[in-house]
Structure formats: C-alpha cells, structure tokens
Design an enzyme around this catalytic site. Structure first.
Site, PDB file in Angstrom:
ATOM      1  N   GLU A  23      31.631   2.196 -14.724  1.00 31.01           N
ATOM      2  CA  GLU A  23      30.387   1.230 -14.696  1.00 31.01           C
ATOM      3  C   GLU A  23      29.735   1.340 -13.212  1.00 31.01           C
ATOM      4  O   GLU A  23      29.042   0.311 -13.051  1.00 31.01           O
ATOM      5  CB  GLU A  23      31.106  -0.166 -15.283  1.00 31.01           C
ATOM      6  CG  GLU A  23      31.510  -0.077 -16.417  1.00 31.01           C
ATOM      7  CD  GLU A  23      31.620  -1.740 -17.197  1.00 31.01           C
ATOM      8  OE1 GLU A  23      31.236  -2.495 -16.586  1.00 31.01           O
ATOM      9  OE2 GLU A  23      32.409  -1.886 -18.101  1.00 31.01           O
ATOM     10  N   LYS A  55      29.612  -9.202 -27.197  1.00 24.87           N
ATOM     11  CA  LYS A  55      29.355  -7.954 -27.208  1.00 24.87           C
ATOM     12  C   LYS A  55      29.012  -7.516 -28.532  1.00 24.87           C
ATOM     13  O   LYS A  55      29.880  -7.595 -29.786  1.00 24.87           O
ATOM     14  CB  LYS A  55      30.738  -6.949 -26.916  1.00 24.87           C
ATOM     15  CG  LYS A  55      31.142  -7.163 -25.424  1.00 24.87           C
ATOM     16  CD  LYS A  55      32.475  -6.591 -25.375  1.00 24.87           C
ATOM     17  CE  LYS A  55      32.745  -5.947 -23.908  1.00 24.87           C
ATOM     18  NZ  LYS A  55      34.187  -5.722 -23.614  1.00 24.87           N
TER      19      LYS A  55
HETATM   20  C1  2PG Z   1      34.903  -5.198 -20.697  1.00 26.41           C
HETATM   21  C2  2PG Z   1      34.027  -4.010 -21.030  1.00 26.41           C
HETATM   22  C3  2PG Z   1      32.746  -4.055 -20.148  1.00 26.41           C
HETATM   23  P1  2PG Z   1      34.747  -1.827 -22.351  1.00 26.41           P
HETATM   24  O1  2PG Z   1      36.329  -4.984 -20.846  1.00 26.41           O
HETATM   25  O2  2PG Z   1      34.550  -6.191 -20.453  1.00 26.41           O
HETATM   26  O3  2PG Z   1      33.139  -4.231 -18.853  1.00 26.41           O
HETATM   27  O4  2PG Z   1      34.815  -2.767 -21.151  1.00 26.41           O
HETATM   28  O5  2PG Z   1      33.563  -1.611 -22.798  1.00 26.41           O
HETATM   29  O6  2PG Z   1      35.504  -0.808 -21.907  1.00 26.41           O
HETATM   30  O7  2PG Z   1      35.631  -2.600 -23.068  1.00 26.41           O
HETATM   31 MG    MG Z   2      36.694  -7.419 -20.782  1.00 24.43          MG
END
Ligand code: 2PG
Ligand code: MG
Length: 436
Positions: free
Chosen positions: A211, A347
């Site tokens: 990231e 998300k």
């Molecule tokens: C998280 C995300 C974004 P990932 O854990 O919050 O930083 O990571 O998309 O790998 O789940």
């Molecule tokens: Mg997370």
C-alpha cells in the site's frame, strides 16, 4: 427518464500487485442514448473468514489467481439476470444478482463477479441520471453528499502487506490538526518525507510495501511508534491528539494460531494470549497518541474486543472492526449488542453488493458507530470507494500511503470532489464528524 440495462461485459485486468481482478462494464439504454459505467473490483491480502467469497480459478495460470471463472459468470449468468432492469434501481438489481448467485456468501458465481456488476451498474446509473457518482451514492443513502473524510494514511507496513516485517499490518498517520483536506495531505507528505529520510539515515532502503507504506526492519512496536514520532517532529509537527496522531491496523487474525489460541509475534519474538494482546494495545494507547486501533484481536474474539472497549473507556481511542465485522449487517449488529467496536470499516467487496454496503452504513449510523471507508491492498485506479465515502458521509477514509498511483488517484479524487462540490471537511478534530 427510464434507462434499462442493455449490456454487461466483464474481463480480466491486473491490479496493483499484478494479480488478476474483475472489471465490468454496464451499458444502459434510454431515449437519450447509451450510458456506460465501468467498475473494477479490488482484492485483499489479509482477507477475513466472514467476507463474501472472492472466486479465483486455481490451477497454474497466474499462480491460481486468475478470475476467468468470475468473468465468465458475470457475462453468462449475471448479465441475463439484470438485462432489461431499470439501471437506477440499485436495490432491485443487487437483489437480482444475489438471487442469481443463490448463496449467502456469493460463492457460487463469486463475490468479485457480483460486486463487479453491482458497481458498474451504479456508475451507469449516475450517468443516466446526469449526476456525479458522489451525488448518486448520497441519493442511495437517502441523504445529501457528506464532507471530505479525514484520511488515515499508511506510513509503515508489516503483516501480509510486507512479508518478513513486523506482524502489525499498518501504522498510519492521522492528521487530526489539519483544518482542511488539502492541508491534511501536506502534513502527511511532510511526515512521510521525514520518515523516508530517517529510514535512509538509519542505513535502510526506503522500499515500500503493497500500500506504499515503508517497511524497514523494526525491533518493536514501540520502536515503530518512536520512529514515527521522530518523523512527525522532524516535519515540524507534534505527535499528539491535536496535531498528528496515529492509528494501527493490527490485523491480528493473521498471526493468531487458532489451534493453540495464541498470537505469534515472531518478528518481536513474543507469543501472547488474549490478555497479553489487550495489555499490549492498551500500553500503546498510554504511551503514544493513538486514536484508532483496527482488528486488535482475532476475527471471532467478540469477548476480547468487548474487553478492549472497556479497557479503553474514557480515552479517545476508536476500536475499528475490519475482519471482525466484514462489512456485514449481522456482524455489526452483534458488535453493537456486545459493545465490541466503536467504528466499522466499509469494504464493498467484503459485503458483495453496494446495497449490502449501504445497509451496513445504515446499521452503523443507527447504533452511533463511526464509519471508515477503506480501499484494499490490491487496488487499481478505480476511485469508486472515494465517491462512496463522501456520498454516504463516512467521517474517515483509509486508502493506503501517499505513494503509488492506485493510492494517489484516490487522494486526488478527493481533491476533485472538493473542487466540484465545495464539500466541507470532516477532519480538523478527533473524532471527525461522522454524519448521521
Ligand atoms: C485492511 C486492508 C486494507 P487487505 O486490512 O484493512 O489496508 O488490507 O485489503 O489486505 O485486507
Ligand atoms: Mg484491516
């Protein structure tokens, strides 16, 4: 004006890790002609067990990470299920997508196929309505567009985003003292440059993780905070709850050994049980200007989360659920009942459709929980998450570091929304204004 879904196309593209992901284009038809919407699905590395199920092909191609099956499902099954529907009826379209899949976690066709169509439909609908995507999302949430969210910016990375580093996944800067969004970016930029210099001066290379956060060798978590505090001071700011504060995403599920019930912090040479983790996190909050801690315990440890909430009573530290809540209404409701979290990470690809994501926002709002819109570690230059954040009035956003184009396009989209809408700013204070 009535606009109906005429075409749905899907294909495989590559994300910021070079892994395949699903891109979907939807075309609607109205008396005004055709309206096209395109959306690209992001992908996590630290994915939780309770997320909607992403579909990968397996086999040798792309190390098993191909998405031809999901793409084919979008074209052959989801497209006929929504063709002819009103493109602006997001709820009905998402219900049709869910029915077509037929499983709760969208595993039959793949949540990446389903969300791909759901997102592209929203884009086409905004065009058909002649409104910006921000306004369109605000309309879906039954409100006016919100303010620009306070960014939590990734500075140091570990965990599954920086293999071989410290287990804690993200250390983030929260520029609480900046009065405007552009000022917040300037502040974090100055801190990030100072951090880079410290890393180089310390003899390490300033290489970045998934990231865009730096991933130097770290001897301890307190050492990471101390490094950040030095960088903040070098940049002419104060590490404090009024100027530059910090957040962490512990992503504890990913170093929890379920069989023995232990957290294995191998890089720190420590093994901790739940109590040990609680002491660790509470200790950070005592010693450093911490405002938010995400996934401090494994994803099903409701009791542990609730215990941390009580430990942190009277402080400003937000307990943010990512793997714990998985952008799921049922899990957010459970968190409210058990007092396990004070903020919800949003998300869309954990939820599987935009409608489900909006339901989570509604549930969080009703319960007084803060909302934090989040990108994934595998991203493209799709900026939908930003429009969603402002549209639904999320007070915070987490989209990675100030590096790599798949991150910067999102920070820049916020600047664009600021110009287009004269939106106010949720930051300039902690906690930021989450708009109910
Ligand atoms: C998280 C995300 C974004 P990932 O854990 O919050 O930083 O990571 O998309 O790998 O789940
Ligand atoms: Mg997370």
């Amino acid at each position: 004006m009535n606009a109906t879904i005429a075409d749905v196309d899907a294909w495989e593209v590559l994300d910021s890790r070079g892994d395949p992901t699903v891109r979907v284009a939807v075309e609607a038809e109205s008396e005004d002609g055709r309206q096209r919407g395109v959306f690209t699905v992001p992908a996590g590395a630290s994915t939780g067990a309770h997320e909607a199920a992403e579909r990968r092909d397996g086999g040798d191609r792309y190390g098993g990470r191909g998405v031809r099956g999901a793409v084919e499902a979008a074209r052959a099954e989801l497209a006929p299920a929504v063709r002819g529907m009103d493109v602006t009826d997001q709820e009905a379209v998402d219900a049709a997508l869910e029915r077509c899949d037929g499983t709760a976690d969208l595993s039959r066709l793949g949540a990446n196929a389903v969300l791909g169509v759901s997102g592209a439909v929203a884009h086409a609908a905004a065009v058909a309505r002649g409104v910006s995507l921000v306004e369109y999302f605000a309309g879906l949430a039954g409100r006016a567009p919100g303010r620009l969210p306070l960014p939590m910016v990734n500075l140091l990375s570990g965990g599954l985003h920086a293999t071989g580093g410290v287990e804690i996944q993200d250390f983030l800067a929260v520029p609480v003292g900046a009065e405007t969004y552009p000022e917040a970016l300037e502040t974090v930029h100055a801190v990030r440059c100072a951090l880079r210099e410290r890393i180089v001066d310390g003899g390490d290379r300033p290489l970045v993780a998934d990231e865009g956060g730096f991933a130097p060798p770290l001897e301890s978590v307190d050492g990471a905070f101390t490094l950040l505090e030095t960088a903040v001071r070098d940049a002419g700011h104060e590490p404090s709850l009024d100027d530059v504060a910090f957040a962490v995403d512990v992503a504890a599920t990913h170093f929890y050994a379920t069989d023995v019930g232990e957290y294995r912090l191998e890089s720190l040479d420590r093994t901790l049980d739940r109590e040990g983790m609680l002491d660790l996190v509470a200790g950070w909050a005592e010693r450093h200007p911490l405002v938010s801690v995400e996934d401090p315990l494994a994803e099903d440890d409701w009791e542990g989360f609730a215990a941390l909430r009580s430990r942190l009573t009277g402080t400003d530290v937000q307990v943010l659920g990512d793997d714990l809540l998985a952008t799921s209404v049922g899990r957010v409701e459970q968190a409210v009942e058990e007092n396990a979290a004070s903020a919800v990470l949003l998300k869309p690809n954990q939820a599987g459709t935009l409608t489900r994501t909006l339901e989570v926002v509604g549930t969080a709002r009703d319960a007084g929980l803060a909302t934090v819109a989040s990108a994934r570690s595998g991203e493209t230059c799709d900026t939908t998450i930003v429009d969603l954040a402002v549209g639904v009035g999320a007070g915070q956003i987490k989209i990675g570091s100030l590096a790599r184009s798949e991150r910067l396009c999102k920070y820049n989209r916020l600047l664009g929304i600021g110009r287009e809408t004269e939106a106010g700013y949720a930051g300039g204070r902690w906690p930021p204004a989450d708009e109910y």
